[in-house]
Design an enzyme around this catalytic site. Structure first.
Site, PDB file in Angstrom:
ATOM      1  N   SER A  38      48.535  38.214  37.196  1.00 25.22           N
ATOM      2  CA  SER A  38      47.292  38.198  37.956  1.00 25.22           C
ATOM      3  C   SER A  38      47.558  37.958  39.444  1.00 25.22           C
ATOM      4  O   SER A  38      46.937  38.583  40.310  1.00 25.22           O
ATOM      5  CB  SER A  38      46.361  37.123  37.402  1.00 25.22           C
ATOM      6  OG  SER A  38      45.131  37.114  38.076  1.00 25.22           O
ATOM      7  N   HIS A  62      44.123  24.625  45.984  1.00 23.49           N
ATOM      8  CA  HIS A  62      45.307  25.036  45.215  1.00 23.49           C
ATOM      9  C   HIS A  62      46.481  24.102  45.506  1.00 23.49           C
ATOM     10  O   HIS A  62      47.598  24.365  45.066  1.00 23.49           O
ATOM     11  CB  HIS A  62      45.716  26.462  45.591  1.00 23.49           C
ATOM     12  CG  HIS A  62      44.773  27.533  45.106  1.00 23.49           C
ATOM     13  ND1 HIS A  62      44.186  27.505  43.865  1.00 23.49           N
ATOM     14  CD2 HIS A  62      44.332  28.677  45.707  1.00 23.49           C
ATOM     15  CE1 HIS A  62      43.423  28.581  43.714  1.00 23.49           C
ATOM     16  NE2 HIS A  62      43.489  29.292  44.818  1.00 23.49           N
ATOM     17  N   LYS A  69      45.164  31.880  40.745  1.00 20.45           N
ATOM     18  CA  LYS A  69      44.933  32.818  39.651  1.00 20.45           C
ATOM     19  C   LYS A  69      44.984  32.150  38.285  1.00 20.45           C
ATOM     20  O   LYS A  69      45.489  32.702  37.304  1.00 20.45           O
ATOM     21  CB  LYS A  69      45.932  33.978  39.718  1.00 20.45           C
ATOM     22  CG  LYS A  69      46.003  34.665  41.064  1.00 20.45           C
ATOM     23  CD  LYS A  69      44.623  35.047  41.609  1.00 20.45           C
ATOM     24  CE  LYS A  69      43.917  36.088  40.774  1.00 20.45           C
ATOM     25  NZ  LYS A  69      42.548  36.381  41.325  1.00 20.45           N
TER      26      LYS A  69
END
Length: 304
Positions: A147, A117, A56
């Site tokens: 988020s 990620h 995010k």
């Protein structure tokens, strides 16, 4: 070699949709130890472009920018498939896909754009060995937290959370998928000193997208006309992407991403954390931030 400590039981959600493996203390959504070994042994190519982020933090946004750059501003080429299918994640297996993204990456022709990620210390060694170019995007942690929380609400394969306060505590302690935001951004910040990494900030892209796109173009040794740059700015703006079914994730089955709970592209505006944090939460976060980032030269904007 990364230490795989244990299989972490998931939180009250269908186990077949989410498996969490703790690697060097970092909770990762990895299918199994055997699959983690395959990720570690991923063979990069010199012309691979890696997009790395903490969840995010603008992954989807930067993917669209990089895709537009690779396709010389051809909007239609960037709409040939849903964004989750155009560029794979190294470590993920989405419930609606027949095979893990790693297998998709292995079948792709060069040049490949691959997302991850993963924290820098868990990146497959071949990426460093092949000296791949890496674009890293970092985002203000408060907006990132908010988020990430809303993404948990709408993504069926992620653990259920009772409220923002519960997620806030887990985020601060690094007890969420991909671990500590603080360690993640600092690890990649340090890595840029020895590897080909362009370190960008979400807020800077929001404030002056054209300027940041020119940074990316220079990093990639890519030249396009100013008209193409303007087209990229327009096509990758929040409002345009939000209305693009190939970019807004509405094409993902609703039992995977439930947009009636929260939109995948929700607001995209720095400073939204102010609508969610209490005064006490903000003061506590600031104290924790000062402690964790005390020796870092990284600076983040709370808004723009």
């Amino acid at each position: 070699m990364a230490k795989i400590e244990k299989n972490v039981p998931t939180m009250e959600k269908e186990p077949e949709l989410l498996n969490v493996l703790e690697v060097d203390g970092v909770p990762l959504p990895v299918l199994s130890k055997e699959w983690w070994d395959k990720i570690c042994n991923f063979q990069a190519k010199p012309d691979d472009l890696i997009l790395a982020t903490y969840p995010k933090s603008g992954t989807h946004w930067m993917q669209e920018i990089l895709d537009m750059i690779q396709n010389n501003g051809d909007v239609e080429k960037c709409k040939t498939d849903h964004s989750l299918h155009r560029h794979p994640f190294l470590e993920l297996k989405f419930p609606h896909k027949e095979k893990p993204d790693l297998e998709i990456a292995l079948e792709m022709s060069s040049p490949r754009l691959i997302k991850t990620h993963l924290p820098s210390h868990l990146i497959p060694p071949s990426i460093w060995k092949e000296n791949c170019k890496i674009v890293y995007v970092a985002r203000n942690p408060k907006d990132c937290l908010v988020s990430y929380y809303h993404f948990h609400r709408m993504a069926s394969f992620l653990p259920d959370l009772q409220n923002l306060e519960e997620f806030y505590e887990k985020f601060i302690l690094g007890k969420v998928l991909y671990g500590s935001w603080f360690d993640h951004v600092k690890g990649w910040w340090a890595a840029k000193d020895t590897h080909r990494i362009l370190y960008l900030f979400y807020e800077d892209i929001k404030k002056n997208p054209k300027h940041e796109i020119h940074k990316v173009l220079e990093f990639l040794d890519k030249t396009v006309s100013e008209d193409v740059v303007n087209k990229i700015v327009h096509h990758t703006s929040f409002d345009v992407m939000k209305d693009n079914p190939m970019a807004n994730h509405t094409a993902v089955p609703s039992h995977i991403f439930n947009h009636s709970i929260s939109k995948f592209m929700r607001k995209g505006m720095p400073g939204d954390w102010k609508n969610h944090f209490t005064v006490a939460m903000n003061e506590n976060f600031d104290k924790h931030y000062e402690k964790k980032m005390a020796r870092s030269t990284l600076n983040f904007c709370p808004d723009i």
